[in-house]
Design an enzyme around this catalytic site. Sequence first.
Site, PDB file in Angstrom:
ATOM      1  N   ASP A  88     -44.757  40.483 -28.839  1.00 37.73           N
ATOM      2  CA  ASP A  88     -44.936  39.319 -29.700  1.00 37.73           C
ATOM      3  C   ASP A  88     -45.891  39.709 -30.833  1.00 37.73           C
ATOM      4  OD1 ASP A  88     -45.083  36.527 -30.497  1.00 37.73           O
ATOM      5  OD2 ASP A  88     -47.048  36.488 -29.525  1.00 37.73           O
ATOM      6  N   ASP A  90     -47.759  37.096 -33.380  1.00 35.46           N
ATOM      7  CA  ASP A  90     -48.882  36.186 -33.615  1.00 35.46           C
ATOM      8  C   ASP A  90     -49.740  36.005 -32.371  1.00 35.46           C
ATOM      9  OD1 ASP A  90     -48.311  35.502 -36.361  1.00 35.46           O
ATOM     10  OD2 ASP A  90     -46.606  34.354 -35.605  1.00 35.46           O
TER      11      ASP A  90
END
Length: 296
Positions: A88, A90
Amino acid sequence: MQHVLTLIAPPGGLPATLPARIHDALTPLGANAAAPDWLSEGEAVDLPFNGLAPEQAEAAARLALDGAAVDVIAQSSEGRRKKLLIADMDSTIVTSETLDELAAFAGLKDRVAEITRRSMNGEIDFATALRERVAMLKGLDVSALEETWKDVRLTPGAEALVRTMTANGAHCALASGGFTWFTGRVARWAGFTSHHANILEDDGQRLTGTVAEPIFDRDSKLATLKRLCAELRLTLADSLAVGDGANDLAMIGAAGLGVAYHAKPVVAASARVRVDHTDLRALLFAQGYRAAEFVA
Protein backbone atom coordinates in the site's frame (compact mmCIF):
# COMPACT_ATOMS: atom_id res chain seq x y z
CA MET A 1 14.77 -25.63 13.12
CA GLN A 2 11.27 -25.69 11.65
CA HIS A 3 10.16 -22.25 12.88
CA VAL A 4 11.70 -18.91 13.74
CA LEU A 5 10.62 -16.16 16.11
CA THR A 6 11.95 -12.71 15.23
CA LEU A 7 12.08 -9.89 17.78
CA ILE A 8 12.48 -6.37 16.38
CA ALA A 9 12.79 -3.10 18.29
CA PRO A 10 13.88 0.46 17.52
CA PRO A 11 17.71 0.62 17.35
CA GLY A 12 19.17 -0.13 20.76
CA GLY A 13 15.83 -1.30 22.10
CA LEU A 14 16.63 -5.01 22.40
CA PRO A 15 18.76 -5.85 25.46
CA ALA A 16 21.16 -8.77 25.10
CA THR A 17 19.30 -10.59 27.88
CA LEU A 18 15.94 -10.56 26.11
CA PRO A 19 16.39 -13.74 24.00
CA ALA A 20 17.03 -15.75 27.16
CA ARG A 21 13.87 -14.36 28.70
CA ILE A 22 11.82 -15.37 25.68
CA HIS A 23 13.53 -18.78 25.64
CA ASP A 24 12.43 -19.29 29.25
CA ALA A 25 8.86 -18.41 28.26
CA LEU A 26 8.77 -20.90 25.37
CA THR A 27 10.44 -23.90 27.01
CA PRO A 28 7.64 -24.77 29.49
CA LEU A 29 5.24 -24.88 26.51
CA GLY A 30 7.26 -27.62 24.84
CA ALA A 31 9.42 -25.55 22.53
CA ASN A 32 12.98 -26.54 21.74
CA ALA A 33 14.81 -23.29 20.97
CA ALA A 34 18.23 -22.87 19.40
CA ALA A 35 20.80 -20.16 20.18
CA PRO A 36 19.75 -16.61 19.23
CA ASP A 37 21.00 -15.23 15.92
CA TRP A 38 21.38 -11.45 15.96
CA LEU A 39 20.41 -9.83 12.66
CA SER A 40 21.25 -6.38 14.01
CA GLU A 41 22.83 -5.91 17.43
CA GLY A 42 20.38 -4.38 19.88
CA GLU A 43 17.67 -4.20 17.20
CA ALA A 44 16.66 -7.56 15.70
CA VAL A 45 17.23 -11.19 16.65
CA ASP A 46 16.06 -14.58 15.35
CA LEU A 47 15.12 -17.35 17.79
CA PRO A 48 14.82 -20.63 15.84
CA PHE A 49 12.57 -23.21 17.51
CA ASN A 50 10.69 -26.50 17.15
CA GLY A 51 7.86 -28.12 19.04
CA LEU A 52 5.39 -25.24 19.11
CA ALA A 53 3.08 -23.63 16.54
CA PRO A 54 4.17 -20.15 15.44
CA GLU A 55 0.96 -18.59 16.77
CA GLN A 56 1.56 -20.12 20.20
CA ALA A 57 5.17 -18.99 20.29
CA GLU A 58 4.23 -15.48 19.26
CA ALA A 59 1.52 -15.24 21.93
CA ALA A 60 3.91 -16.49 24.62
CA ALA A 61 6.59 -14.03 23.55
CA ARG A 62 4.18 -11.09 23.64
CA LEU A 63 3.08 -12.10 27.13
CA ALA A 64 6.69 -12.27 28.29
CA LEU A 65 7.45 -8.87 26.78
CA ASP A 66 4.72 -7.35 28.96
CA GLY A 67 3.95 -4.42 26.66
CA ALA A 68 7.53 -3.60 25.67
CA ALA A 69 7.93 -1.77 22.34
CA VAL A 70 9.05 -4.87 20.49
CA ASP A 71 7.51 -6.37 17.35
CA VAL A 72 7.18 -10.15 17.33
CA ILE A 73 6.92 -12.26 14.18
CA ALA A 74 6.78 -16.06 14.29
CA GLN A 75 6.71 -18.11 11.09
CA SER A 76 8.06 -21.13 9.26
CA SER A 77 11.79 -21.02 8.62
CA GLU A 78 11.28 -22.30 5.07
CA GLY A 79 10.59 -19.75 2.36
CA ARG A 80 11.14 -16.66 4.50
CA ARG A 81 12.67 -14.58 1.73
CA LYS A 82 9.87 -13.46 -0.53
CA LYS A 83 10.05 -12.94 -4.29
CA LEU A 84 7.16 -10.50 -4.54
CA LEU A 85 6.35 -7.44 -2.43
CA ILE A 86 2.99 -5.73 -2.84
CA ALA A 87 2.63 -2.61 -0.73
CA ASP A 88 0.00 0.00 0.00
CA MET A 89 1.18 3.60 -0.46
CA ASP A 90 -0.63 6.09 1.81
CA SER A 91 0.35 5.79 5.49
CA THR A 92 2.50 2.79 4.57
CA ILE A 93 5.20 3.59 2.01
CA VAL A 94 4.63 7.32 2.46
CA THR A 95 3.80 8.98 5.77
CA SER A 96 0.72 10.88 4.62
CA GLU A 97 -2.70 10.32 3.05
CA THR A 98 -2.12 12.08 -0.27
CA LEU A 99 -5.81 12.65 -1.03
CA ASP A 100 -6.33 14.31 2.34
CA GLU A 101 -3.32 16.56 1.74
CA LEU A 102 -4.57 17.42 -1.75
CA ALA A 103 -7.94 18.36 -0.27
CA ALA A 104 -6.20 20.92 1.95
CA PHE A 105 -5.71 23.11 -1.15
CA ALA A 106 -9.49 23.20 -1.55
CA GLY A 107 -9.97 24.01 2.14
CA LEU A 108 -11.54 20.59 2.67
CA LYS A 109 -8.86 18.59 4.46
CA ASP A 110 -10.81 17.92 7.66
CA ARG A 111 -13.98 16.84 5.82
CA VAL A 112 -12.09 14.59 3.42
CA ALA A 113 -9.85 13.17 6.17
CA GLU A 114 -12.89 12.10 8.19
CA ILE A 115 -14.26 10.15 5.21
CA THR A 116 -10.81 8.63 4.70
CA ARG A 117 -10.65 7.59 8.35
CA ARG A 118 -14.02 5.84 8.16
CA SER A 119 -13.12 4.14 4.90
CA MET A 120 -9.76 2.88 6.18
CA ASN A 121 -11.49 1.55 9.30
CA GLY A 122 -13.89 -0.41 7.11
CA GLU A 123 -16.92 1.61 8.24
CA ILE A 124 -17.95 2.66 4.71
CA ASP A 125 -17.44 1.24 1.22
CA PHE A 126 -14.08 2.24 -0.24
CA ALA A 127 -15.22 2.93 -3.81
CA THR A 128 -18.17 5.03 -2.66
CA ALA A 129 -15.94 6.98 -0.30
CA LEU A 130 -13.35 7.60 -3.01
CA ARG A 131 -15.89 8.92 -5.51
CA GLU A 132 -17.38 11.17 -2.81
CA ARG A 133 -14.03 12.65 -1.84
CA VAL A 134 -12.88 13.18 -5.42
CA ALA A 135 -16.18 14.89 -6.32
CA MET A 136 -15.51 17.44 -3.57
CA LEU A 137 -12.32 18.48 -5.41
CA LYS A 138 -14.04 19.41 -8.68
CA GLY A 139 -12.54 22.62 -10.07
CA LEU A 140 -9.31 22.45 -8.07
CA ASP A 141 -6.33 23.66 -10.10
CA VAL A 142 -4.02 20.81 -11.14
CA SER A 143 -1.10 22.79 -9.71
CA ALA A 144 -2.32 21.57 -6.31
CA LEU A 145 -0.97 18.13 -7.22
CA GLU A 146 2.57 19.49 -7.49
CA GLU A 147 2.14 21.45 -4.27
CA THR A 148 0.94 18.31 -2.50
CA TRP A 149 3.88 16.33 -3.87
CA LYS A 150 6.36 18.76 -2.33
CA ASP A 151 5.40 17.55 1.15
CA VAL A 152 5.29 13.81 0.46
CA ARG A 153 7.83 11.87 2.53
CA LEU A 154 8.83 8.23 2.40
CA THR A 155 8.19 6.25 5.56
CA PRO A 156 11.45 5.36 7.37
CA GLY A 157 12.75 2.07 6.05
CA ALA A 158 10.65 2.15 2.85
CA GLU A 159 13.53 2.64 0.44
CA ALA A 160 15.72 0.08 2.22
CA LEU A 161 12.88 -2.46 2.06
CA VAL A 162 12.20 -1.99 -1.64
CA ARG A 163 15.76 -1.63 -2.88
CA THR A 164 17.03 -4.56 -0.82
CA MET A 165 14.32 -6.84 -2.12
CA THR A 166 14.76 -5.76 -5.74
CA ALA A 167 18.54 -6.20 -5.42
CA ASN A 168 17.82 -9.78 -4.38
CA GLY A 169 15.60 -10.45 -7.38
CA ALA A 170 12.13 -9.66 -6.03
CA HIS A 171 9.40 -7.83 -7.93
CA CYS A 172 8.18 -4.90 -5.81
CA ALA A 173 4.73 -3.54 -6.65
CA LEU A 174 3.02 -0.47 -5.23
CA ALA A 175 -0.74 -1.05 -5.03
CA SER A 176 -2.72 1.99 -3.90
CA GLY A 177 -6.29 3.13 -3.63
CA GLY A 178 -4.81 6.55 -4.31
CA PHE A 179 -3.76 7.92 -7.67
CA THR A 180 -1.25 7.05 -10.35
CA TRP A 181 -0.13 10.70 -10.35
CA PHE A 182 1.48 9.99 -6.98
CA THR A 183 2.26 6.27 -7.23
CA GLY A 184 4.39 6.77 -10.34
CA ARG A 185 6.55 9.28 -8.53
CA VAL A 186 6.75 7.27 -5.32
CA ALA A 187 7.60 4.12 -7.28
CA ARG A 188 10.56 5.82 -8.97
CA TRP A 189 11.72 7.38 -5.70
CA ALA A 190 11.63 4.18 -3.63
CA GLY A 191 12.66 1.78 -6.42
CA PHE A 192 9.44 -0.17 -7.05
CA THR A 193 9.26 -2.38 -10.12
CA SER A 194 5.62 -1.49 -10.91
CA HIS A 195 2.75 0.60 -9.58
CA HIS A 196 -1.03 0.18 -9.69
CA ALA A 197 -3.63 2.74 -8.62
CA ASN A 198 -6.60 4.90 -9.63
CA ILE A 199 -6.52 7.56 -12.33
CA LEU A 200 -7.55 11.03 -11.18
CA GLU A 201 -9.19 12.87 -14.07
CA ASP A 202 -8.65 16.49 -15.12
CA ASP A 203 -9.28 18.70 -18.15
CA GLY A 204 -5.69 19.89 -18.37
CA GLN A 205 -6.22 22.78 -15.99
CA ARG A 206 -8.57 21.67 -13.25
CA LEU A 207 -9.73 18.46 -11.62
CA THR A 208 -13.05 17.24 -13.02
CA GLY A 209 -14.17 15.70 -9.75
CA THR A 210 -14.09 12.22 -11.23
CA VAL A 211 -11.90 9.14 -11.08
CA ALA A 212 -11.59 6.68 -13.96
CA GLU A 213 -13.57 3.48 -13.65
CA PRO A 214 -13.22 0.78 -12.53
CA ILE A 215 -12.07 1.84 -9.09
CA PHE A 216 -8.83 0.23 -7.91
CA ASP A 217 -10.02 -1.08 -4.56
CA ARG A 218 -9.61 -3.93 -2.07
CA ASP A 219 -10.56 -6.56 -4.65
CA SER A 220 -8.23 -4.97 -7.22
CA LYS A 221 -5.30 -5.19 -4.82
CA LEU A 222 -5.96 -8.89 -4.28
CA ALA A 223 -6.38 -9.45 -8.02
CA THR A 224 -3.07 -7.65 -8.65
CA LEU A 225 -1.31 -9.88 -6.12
CA LYS A 226 -2.68 -13.00 -7.76
CA ARG A 227 -1.96 -11.77 -11.29
CA LEU A 228 1.64 -10.88 -10.48
CA CYS A 229 2.17 -14.27 -8.85
CA ALA A 230 0.86 -15.95 -11.99
CA GLU A 231 2.95 -13.79 -14.33
CA LEU A 232 6.10 -14.34 -12.27
CA ARG A 233 5.35 -18.05 -11.82
CA LEU A 234 5.24 -17.70 -8.05
CA THR A 235 2.89 -19.08 -5.43
CA LEU A 236 1.10 -16.84 -2.96
CA ALA A 237 3.47 -18.26 -0.34
CA ASP A 238 6.30 -16.46 -2.18
CA SER A 239 4.68 -13.04 -1.59
CA LEU A 240 4.74 -10.35 1.08
CA ALA A 241 1.88 -7.84 1.37
CA VAL A 242 1.84 -4.82 3.66
CA GLY A 243 -0.73 -2.13 4.38
CA ASP A 244 -2.60 -0.25 7.07
CA GLY A 245 -6.22 0.11 5.94
CA ALA A 246 -9.33 -2.01 5.47
CA ASN A 247 -8.85 -2.06 1.69
CA ASP A 248 -5.53 -3.89 2.28
CA LEU A 249 -7.04 -6.78 4.25
CA ALA A 250 -7.69 -9.08 1.30
CA MET A 251 -4.14 -8.94 -0.03
CA ILE A 252 -2.67 -9.15 3.47
CA GLY A 253 -4.73 -12.25 4.16
CA ALA A 254 -3.75 -13.95 0.90
CA ALA A 255 0.00 -13.31 0.93
CA GLY A 256 2.52 -15.75 2.32
CA LEU A 257 3.60 -13.03 4.75
CA GLY A 258 0.82 -10.49 5.27
CA VAL A 259 1.71 -7.55 7.50
CA ALA A 260 -0.46 -4.91 9.14
CA TYR A 261 1.86 -1.91 9.41
CA HIS A 262 0.99 0.63 12.15
CA ALA A 263 -2.50 -0.30 11.07
CA LYS A 264 -6.06 0.79 11.74
CA PRO A 265 -7.71 -1.27 14.52
CA VAL A 266 -9.78 -3.44 12.18
CA VAL A 267 -6.65 -4.38 10.24
CA ALA A 268 -4.42 -4.96 13.25
CA ALA A 269 -7.07 -7.24 14.74
CA SER A 270 -7.38 -9.33 11.58
CA ALA A 271 -3.82 -9.63 10.27
CA ARG A 272 -1.65 -12.60 11.19
CA VAL A 273 1.46 -10.38 11.52
CA ARG A 274 1.66 -6.86 12.94
CA VAL A 275 4.40 -4.26 12.98
CA ASP A 276 3.41 -1.69 15.60
CA HIS A 277 6.67 -0.27 16.96
CA THR A 278 9.36 -0.27 14.29
CA ASP A 279 9.83 0.98 10.74
CA LEU A 280 9.58 -0.83 7.41
CA ARG A 281 13.00 -2.42 7.78
CA ALA A 282 11.18 -4.82 10.10
CA LEU A 283 9.90 -6.56 6.97
CA LEU A 284 13.50 -7.25 5.96
CA PHE A 285 14.37 -8.65 9.37
CA ALA A 286 11.23 -10.80 9.15
CA GLN A 287 12.67 -12.31 5.98
CA GLY A 288 15.97 -13.08 7.68
CA TYR A 289 18.00 -10.27 6.12
CA ARG A 290 20.84 -8.95 8.24
CA ALA A 291 21.29 -5.19 8.61
CA ALA A 292 24.62 -5.49 6.77
CA GLU A 293 22.69 -6.75 3.71
CA PHE A 294 20.36 -3.77 3.48
CA VAL A 295 20.61 -1.61 0.36
CA ALA A 296 20.43 2.06 1.24
